[in-house]
Design an enzyme around this catalytic site. Structure first.
Site, mmCIF file in Angstrom:
data_model
loop_
_atom_site.group_PDB
_atom_site.id
_atom_site.type_symbol
_atom_site.label_atom_id
_atom_site.label_comp_id
_atom_site.label_asym_id
_atom_site.label_seq_id
_atom_site.Cartn_x
_atom_site.Cartn_y
_atom_site.Cartn_z
ATOM 1 N N HIS A 86 0.723 -1.168 0.089
ATOM 2 C CA HIS A 86 -0.027 -0.086 0.005
ATOM 3 C C HIS A 86 0.773 1.089 0.144
ATOM 4 O O HIS A 86 0.423 2.108 -0.347
ATOM 5 C CB HIS A 86 -0.962 0.099 1.218
ATOM 6 C CG HIS A 86 -0.669 0.040 2.410
ATOM 7 N ND1 HIS A 86 -0.011 -0.524 3.402
ATOM 8 C CD2 HIS A 86 -0.499 1.605 2.970
ATOM 9 C CE1 HIS A 86 0.017 -0.092 4.559
ATOM 10 N NE2 HIS A 86 0.189 1.012 4.387
ATOM 11 N N ASP A 222 1.260 -7.811 2.283
ATOM 12 C CA ASP A 222 1.389 -6.099 2.202
ATOM 13 C C ASP A 222 2.855 -5.879 1.832
ATOM 14 O O ASP A 222 3.212 -5.011 2.677
ATOM 15 C CB ASP A 222 0.708 -5.361 3.151
ATOM 16 C CG ASP A 222 0.370 -3.892 2.773
ATOM 17 O OD1 ASP A 222 1.051 -3.665 1.712
ATOM 18 O OD2 ASP A 222 -0.424 -3.399 3.565
ATOM 19 N N SER A 650 3.982 2.169 8.566
ATOM 20 C CA SER A 650 3.804 1.167 7.272
ATOM 21 C C SER A 650 4.975 0.990 6.656
ATOM 22 O O SER A 650 5.731 2.005 6.263
ATOM 23 C CB SER A 650 2.685 1.544 6.438
ATOM 24 O OG SER A 650 1.363 1.603 6.938
#
Ligand code: ARG
Ligand code: GLU
Length: 715
Positions: A86, A222, A650
């Site tokens: 992402h 991810d 992230s």
């Protein structure tokens, strides 16, 4: 007298003890100030010098701020960079076409030449962190106004920036910590030639999509891979075909050893923003006004988008990223509110506030000062509540959810810009509007805008309304009205092309051509009302709050000298540590800390938008073709730990006790998203992809052996 002392002693003792317990495991620490003793007690086997060292290569030299909002890490001597799917999404999307859809099918460069450059994408390393507090606060005194204070600080920052030694290709930033009670200088190196190397298909990289977002148990792969390129001297350089793969000062060894519950875990990265030291009144406002306002508006806009996306395939593709982003905030705030309630955050914070005052009993002066600080903050938040609601609604309605209103808003800003700034702002507006148009559906946006506007009319008090629009409380009236506006606007593209008007014309001409644009004229009184009646109060609140919160933070630091406070996240490099651990979100439910490939397969729904899987992954699973990446006959996919993370973490590397890379941070569990305000070790968990799942996908799924060969694998 005696009685009071005993009572307050007990109170202080009790609260102190519970607060100290609550602190264990939480925290986002500046990496040159780690608590070695606690980390070693929790299981760490390396020295803090291994994590952060300015004289020798250390782990920090492998951790880079990625694209401004994420973290990434170097995992090979050739500058191979790992981050989340992402985080690479925009880049992956920008290289995708209908016939070569990298988002859907994934991408694996088979040599350097195939690695894809990304304009504007940057990776920043931290070279050094220097405490410059005393120099920055030099010449300040308590009786200065905020304005005088800010001028002195700004001057000091400029002065000190010019005295710190650095190389030409490095930068210096000085930033406030602890709400302006401390300042640190960062020497950084920013690389600007970052190329896309690999990405799994979204059915792996975004598996579970919005349904599973913020959730445990999770099964998402991810991750994506990039490579840093540098000039011939290994220094940062803009993209050039002559650039070469970057040789890092340090790159992360990767361990594929087994993991167990209770293993020590630390995460290194660039957390964006937390607010851990707010007064109870601020938490109350988030809980009762800010979050409910945002949630209720997004409930409705998401419903409309979801319906349209299910009806129409083209809309589904166009709105996928927007939907994900609106839903990401919405779901987080819901979880945050539930967690704040469940953890009794307000009550606890009030007790803490009492303690802050009681603690200062020895010194009556401090006690009075702390009490008046708490009172002042309470008053400030109380006075702000009506503005806060209007401010939140205005921004959600006219900016975050309606794209037409957002475009009108930014065009209106352009038309109000000074002649001097006009061309500069115009370029930004053109870029902004073009990127909105890429995935804009005016009909669908009218439905969203109409719903948002009628909610604004219904829920916001009359003094923040526009005269003559009382009828908009009824959605049907709103809808009829907007249909007409939409037909008479360049912004909705009914009357022609806004972009060509913006691109080719002078300020006067643009103004002239847009003078009877229906949407622009409609929104103008709202913007004027906002600028007159909401924004000044909001800005005034911000200013007062900055100063009070700085003093409040200072009072906390001074009143509890033995407590170790970590500074709120501010997008600077931090370390958080904890252990791999499950949790109990509610009565009767106990979550384990690991999920597996078997669990991925269990969730599989053929051709589903969120839970589809590539055939090849299913085959690998059936054949148990796991290579060296399995544990107990399965592949661990995701795992959770008590690391204290937030947005910006992230893509952060997660390590074992020896400083080997073992995971990739990408999310938090829903019940614990209130950790931005009130970290609670019993339910706050970060979610990571197990590095062995990543290697399995690169090796067995993609067959990208050349990438595996670059890495240093510890068995
Ligand atoms: N919740 C994660 C974060 O805050 C992941 C967001 C991306 N994924 C998604 N399904 N929207 O950024
Ligand atoms: N997904 C978040 C990010 O983009 C990390 C999750 C969190 O907020 O902790 O940074």
């Amino acid at each position: 007298m005696k009685k009071i002392t005993l009572k307050s002693f007990l109170l202080t003792f009790f609260l102190n003890a519970s607060f100290l317990i609550a602190q264990t495991g939480g925290g986002m620490w500046i990496p040159n100030q780690l608590n070695e003793k606690e980390m070693k007690e929790m299981g760490m086997k390396i020295s803090p010098k291994h994590i952060f060292n300015t004289h020798n290569p250390s782990i920090k030299d492998a951790v880079a701020h990625f694209g401004g909002g994420c973290t990434s890490e170097v995992i090979s001597p050739k500058g191979l960079l790992l981050t989340n799917h992402h985080c690479g999404y925009y880049s992956i999307q920008s290289h995708s076409t209908v016939t070569n859809d990298l988002l859907t099918y994934g991408f694996w460069a088979s040599n350097y030449e195939e690695e894809k450059p990304n304009e504007g994408l940057k990776a920043t390393f931290i070279v050094d962190i220097i405490d410059v507090t005393s120099q920055i606060l030099l010449g300040l005194s308590d009786n200065f106004t905020e304005q005088q204070r800010n001028i002195i600080i700004k001057n000091n920052i400029n002065k000190i920036c010019s005295t710190i030694k650095k190389e030409d290709y490095q930068n210096i930033t000085i930033l406030p910590f602890y709400n302006g009670n401390q300042y640190y200088a960062f020497i950084t190196e920013t690389y600007e030639d970052i190329r896309l190397v690999g990405a799994p298909p979204s059915s792996i990289g975004k598996y579970g999509s919005d349904t599973d977002n913020w959730m445990w148990p999770r099964h998402t792969g991810d991750f994506s891979l990039f490579r840093i390129y540098a000039d011939k001297n290994n220094h940062p350089a803009k993209y050039s075909k002559d650039n070469v793969p970057y040789t890092p000062k340090y790159y992360l060894p990767i361990s594929i050893k087994e993991k167990k519950e209770n293993d020590f875990s630390f995460v290194y990265g660039f957390p964006g923003k937390t607010q851990e030291y707010l007064p109870a009144s601020a938490i109350e406002q988030i809980l009762e006004i800010t979050n409910p306002s945002r949630i209720s508006l997004r409930n409705e806009s998401l419903k409309i988008l979801d319906h349209a996306m299910r009806e129409n395939k083209e809309i589904k593709i166009k709105y996928a990223a927007k939907y994900a982003s609106i839903a990401n905030g919405w779901k987080k705030w819901i979880g945050e509110n539930q967690g704040l309630l469940k953890s009794n955050a307000i009550k606890k914070r009030k007790e803490y506030e009492n303690q802050l005052v009681e603690q200062s009993q020895i010194n009556l002066d401090t006690k009075n000062k702390n009490q008046s600080l708490v009172n002042a903050l309470n008053d400030l938040y109380k006075n702000n509540s009506r503005y806060n609601k209007a401010y939140t609604y205005f921004n959600e309605v006219f900016y975050s959810n309606s794209e037409t209103f957002r475009m009108a808003y930014i065009v209106s800003n352009l038309l109000n810009a000074s002649d001097q700034d006009f061309e500069k702002i115009k370029l930004r507006v053109i870029k902004n509007v073009s990127s909105i148009y890429k995935n804009y559906d005016s009909e669908l946006d009218r439905k969203v805008s109409s719903k948002m506007l009628s909610m604004y009319s219904m829920n916001i008090e009359p003094r923040f309304q526009v005269a003559g629009h009382e009828d908009f409380e009824k959605e049907s009236s709103c809808n009829i009205y907007l249909t007409d506006l939409w037909e008479n606007s360049y912004i909705t593209r009914e009357r022609g092309d806004l972009l060509s008007i913006l691109s080719s014309d002078s300020k006067e001409n643009i103004k002239y051509k847009l003078k009877d644009d229906a949407v622009l004229n409609f929104i103008t009184p709202y913007i004027e009302m906002y600028r007159r009646k909401i924004l000044p109060f909001h800005d005034d609140f911000d200013k007062k709050n900055d100063s009070l919160q700085r003093n409040y933070m200072n009072a906390q630091l001074k009143s509890f000298p033995s407590k170790k406070f970590f500074p709120d996240a501010n997008s600077t490099l931090r370390v958080t540590y904890g252990k791999i651990d499950g949790y109990t979100p509610k009565d009767g439910v106990n979550y384990k800390p690991f999920t597996t490939l078997s669990g991925v397969i269990e969730k599989y729904i053929p051709d589903d938008y969120e839970f589809n899987l590539p055939k090849k992954l299913i085959t690998l699973y059936k054949q148990k073709n796991f290579g060296p990446y399995s544990q107990n006959g399965d592949i661990i996919v995701n795992y959770i730990a008590t690391n204290h993370t937030t947005g910006g973490n992230s893509g952060s590397p997660a390590f074992d006790a020896h400083g080997n890379l073992v995971g990739l941070n990408f999310d938090r569990v829903w019940e614990g998203t209130m950790s931005d305000i009130n970290y609670d070790p019993s339910i706050c968990r970060n979610i990571m992809v197990d590095i062995r799942y990543i290697l399995f996908i690169i090796d067995k799924y993609a067959g990208a052996q050349r990438l595996i060969d670059e890495m240093k694998i510890v068995k």
